[in-house]
Structures are given as C-alpha cells and as structure tokens.
Scaffold this motif. Structure first.
Motif, PDB file in Angstrom:
ATOM      1  N   MET A  19       1.000  -1.236   0.494  1.00  0.00           N
ATOM      2  CA  MET A  19       0.417   0.342   0.146  1.00  0.00           C
ATOM      3  C   MET A  19       0.787   1.436   0.020  1.00  0.00           C
ATOM      4  O   MET A  19       1.970   1.368   1.097  1.00  0.00           O
ATOM      5  N   GLU A  20       0.364   2.158  -0.248  1.00  0.00           N
ATOM      6  CA  GLU A  20       0.773   3.127  -0.831  1.00  0.00           C
ATOM      7  C   GLU A  20       0.623   4.326   0.108  1.00  0.00           C
ATOM      8  O   GLU A  20      -1.341   4.692  -0.273  1.00  0.00           O
ATOM      9  N   TYR A  21       1.082   5.456   0.916  1.00  0.00           N
ATOM     10  CA  TYR A  21       1.062   5.966   1.913  1.00  0.00           C
ATOM     11  C   TYR A  21       1.215   7.790   1.393  1.00  0.00           C
ATOM     12  O   TYR A  21       1.899   7.796   0.327  1.00  0.00           O
ATOM     13  N   THR A  22       0.047   8.433   1.414  1.00  0.00           N
ATOM     14  CA  THR A  22      -0.408   9.467   1.231  1.00  0.00           C
ATOM     15  C   THR A  22      -0.212  11.112   2.487  1.00  0.00           C
ATOM     16  O   THR A  22      -0.593  10.061   3.484  1.00  0.00           O
ATOM     17  N   GLU A  23      -0.292  11.894   2.181  1.00  0.00           N
ATOM     18  CA  GLU A  23      -0.241  13.092   2.848  1.00  0.00           C
ATOM     19  C   GLU A  23      -1.714  13.155   3.720  1.00  0.00           C
ATOM     20  O   GLU A  23      -1.996  12.738   4.478  1.00  0.00           O
ATOM     21  N   LEU A  24      -2.580  12.747   2.303  1.00  0.00           N
ATOM     22  CA  LEU A  24      -3.755  12.383   2.487  1.00  0.00           C
ATOM     23  C   LEU A  24      -4.297  11.531   2.952  1.00  0.00           C
ATOM     24  O   LEU A  24      -5.161  11.739   4.009  1.00  0.00           O
ATOM     25  N   SER A  25      -3.350  10.252   3.271  1.00  0.00           N
ATOM     26  CA  SER A  25      -3.759   9.174   3.781  1.00  0.00           C
ATOM     27  C   SER A  25      -4.179   9.404   5.362  1.00  0.00           C
ATOM     28  O   SER A  25      -4.708   8.899   5.914  1.00  0.00           O
ATOM     29  N   HIS A  26      -2.962  10.208   5.930  1.00  0.00           N
ATOM     30  CA  HIS A  26      -3.132  10.436   7.292  1.00  0.00           C
ATOM     31  C   HIS A  26      -3.922  11.526   7.767  1.00  0.00           C
ATOM     32  O   HIS A  26      -4.022  11.592   8.832  1.00  0.00           O
ATOM     33  N   LEU A  27      -4.391  11.836   6.925  1.00  0.00           N
ATOM     34  CA  LEU A  27      -5.300  13.034   7.274  1.00  0.00           C
ATOM     35  C   LEU A  27      -7.186  12.807   6.950  1.00  0.00           C
ATOM     36  O   LEU A  27      -7.428  13.530   7.772  1.00  0.00           O
ATOM     37  N   GLU A  28      -7.848  11.518   6.282  1.00  0.00           N
ATOM     38  CA  GLU A  28      -8.688  11.373   6.884  1.00  0.00           C
ATOM     39  C   GLU A  28      -9.446  10.884   7.794  1.00  0.00           C
ATOM     40  O   GLU A  28      -8.669   9.621   8.534  1.00  0.00           O
ATOM     41  N   GLY A  29     -10.358  10.811   7.680  1.00  0.00           N
ATOM     42  CA  GLY A  29     -11.033  10.268   9.179  1.00  0.00           C
ATOM     43  C   GLY A  29     -10.897  11.106  10.351  1.00  0.00           C
ATOM     44  O   GLY A  29     -11.434  11.027  11.409  1.00  0.00           O
ATOM     45  N   LYS A  30      -9.790  12.010  10.050  1.00  0.00           N
ATOM     46  CA  LYS A  30      -9.478  13.388  11.781  1.00  0.00           C
ATOM     47  C   LYS A  30     -10.162  14.531  11.566  1.00  0.00           C
ATOM     48  O   LYS A  30     -11.063  14.804  10.404  1.00  0.00           O
ATOM     49  N   GLU A  31     -10.234  14.831  12.579  1.00  0.00           N
ATOM     50  CA  GLU A  31     -11.111  16.382  12.920  1.00  0.00           C
ATOM     51  C   GLU A  31     -10.057  17.290  11.953  1.00  0.00           C
ATOM     52  O   GLU A  31      -8.598  17.263  11.170  1.00  0.00           O
ATOM     53  N   PRO A  32     -11.485  18.770  11.593  1.00  0.00           N
ATOM     54  CA  PRO A  32     -10.627  19.457  10.899  1.00  0.00           C
ATOM     55  C   PRO A  32      -9.434  19.768  10.963  1.00  0.00           C
ATOM     56  O   PRO A  32      -8.453  20.372  10.800  1.00  0.00           O
ATOM     57  N   VAL A  33      -9.299  20.161  12.001  1.00  0.00           N
ATOM     58  CA  VAL A  33      -8.235  20.715  12.822  1.00  0.00           C
ATOM     59  C   VAL A  33      -6.504  20.500  12.629  1.00  0.00           C
ATOM     60  O   VAL A  33      -5.753  20.899  12.563  1.00  0.00           O
ATOM     61  N   VAL A  34      -6.783  19.227  11.938  1.00  0.00           N
ATOM     62  CA  VAL A  34      -5.647  18.222  12.009  1.00  0.00           C
ATOM     63  C   VAL A  34      -4.996  18.946  11.399  1.00  0.00           C
ATOM     64  O   VAL A  34      -4.062  19.475  10.951  1.00  0.00           O
ATOM     65  N   SER A  35      -5.711  18.774   9.676  1.00  0.00           N
ATOM     66  CA  SER A  35      -5.298  19.477   8.399  1.00  0.00           C
ATOM     67  C   SER A  35      -4.872  20.975   8.836  1.00  0.00           C
ATOM     68  O   SER A  35      -3.660  21.216   7.999  1.00  0.00           O
ATOM     69  N   GLN A  36      -5.711  22.049   9.137  1.00  0.00           N
ATOM     70  CA  GLN A  36      -5.784  23.040   9.842  1.00  0.00           C
ATOM     71  C   GLN A  36      -3.942  22.675  10.276  1.00  0.00           C
ATOM     72  O   GLN A  36      -3.039  23.840   9.729  1.00  0.00           O
ATOM     73  N   ILE A  37      -3.598  22.161  10.475  1.00  0.00           N
ATOM     74  CA  ILE A  37      -2.582  21.943  12.241  1.00  0.00           C
ATOM     75  C   ILE A  37      -1.230  21.651  11.090  1.00  0.00           C
ATOM     76  O   ILE A  37      -0.503  22.430  10.789  1.00  0.00           O
ATOM     77  N   TYR A  38      -1.404  20.659  10.144  1.00  0.00           N
ATOM     78  CA  TYR A  38      -1.135  20.231   8.756  1.00  0.00           C
ATOM     79  C   TYR A  38      -0.780  21.170   7.858  1.00  0.00           C
ATOM     80  O   TYR A  38       0.671  21.114   8.277  1.00  0.00           O
TER      81      TYR A  38
END
Length: 114
Positions: free
Chosen positions: A1-20
């Motif tokens: 499986m290939e991992y992406t930045e998006l795969s680490h952010l999926e299913g997380k609260e919006p604040v996680v993407s904002q912090i990242y």
C-alpha cells in the motif's frame, strides 16, 4: 500500500489538517523539505530526517529531532535516540501551537548536520 499525506488526514477532525497545513507552510520557509508519508507517520527531512508528524483524531504529535534534550511543559516525551540525537514529542492541538518557540526548535533541527 502506498501512503500519502491525505491518507494520514482522512477521518480526522478538520483541525488536524489545519495544523498540518500551517506546519508545512512554516517549514517551507526554511528551505526545501522532503515529505515522506510512511505507514504510521509522515517523515520530514532535508539532508536528514528532522521531524515526524503523527496524526491523531483531533491533534498531531510532532516529533522533533535535536542534538540536545529540550525540557519544559510542552515536551510530552524526550528520548535519546543515539549519542547525538534526542527525539522530542510535542502535542499540537491547534494551528496556534505553531509558535516562535516551536519554529525555533524546528529550525535548529532542520539545520543540524549529521
């Protein structure tokens, strides 16, 4: 499986993407960075790995690699990884946690030679 930045952010609260997004934006001001998503984290490097991002449901654990041990209430964990490296875990709960102190530590980590 290939991992992406998006795969680490999926299913997380919006604040996680904002912090990242804020973190990466600030780090890019230091110079080129390599973003390397792995199974459990996102490795950040220039010549060497200087930080790691571990996404959680509603926060990020940021691991900062320095050649000395940080102390203080922001440091969740500090481990000596080798003779000249300490890995520090810092919990980021909001984009505001990416402040001058944190950026100073990250800049020192970014600039470290082997």
């Amino acid at each position: 499986m290939e991992y992406t930045e998006l795969s680490h952010l999926e299913g997380k609260e919006p604040v996680v993407s904002q912090i990242y997004e804020r973190l990466i934006c600030e780090l890019q001001k230091f110079g080129p960075i390599k973003i390397d998503p792995k199974k459990t984290s996102i490795h950040l490097s220039n010549r060497f790995g200087f930080a790691g991002v571990y996404t959680r449901r509603d926060y990020i654990n940021l691991e900062v690699h320095l050649n000395y041990k940080l102390t203080g209430n922001r440091i969740g964990k500090a481990e000596q990884a080798s003779a000249n490296r300490f890995h520090h875990t810092i919990k980021l709960m909001s984009p505001d946690d990416i402040d001058g102190d944190l950026l100073s530590w990250l800049k020192q980590a970014y600039d470290l030679k082997k």
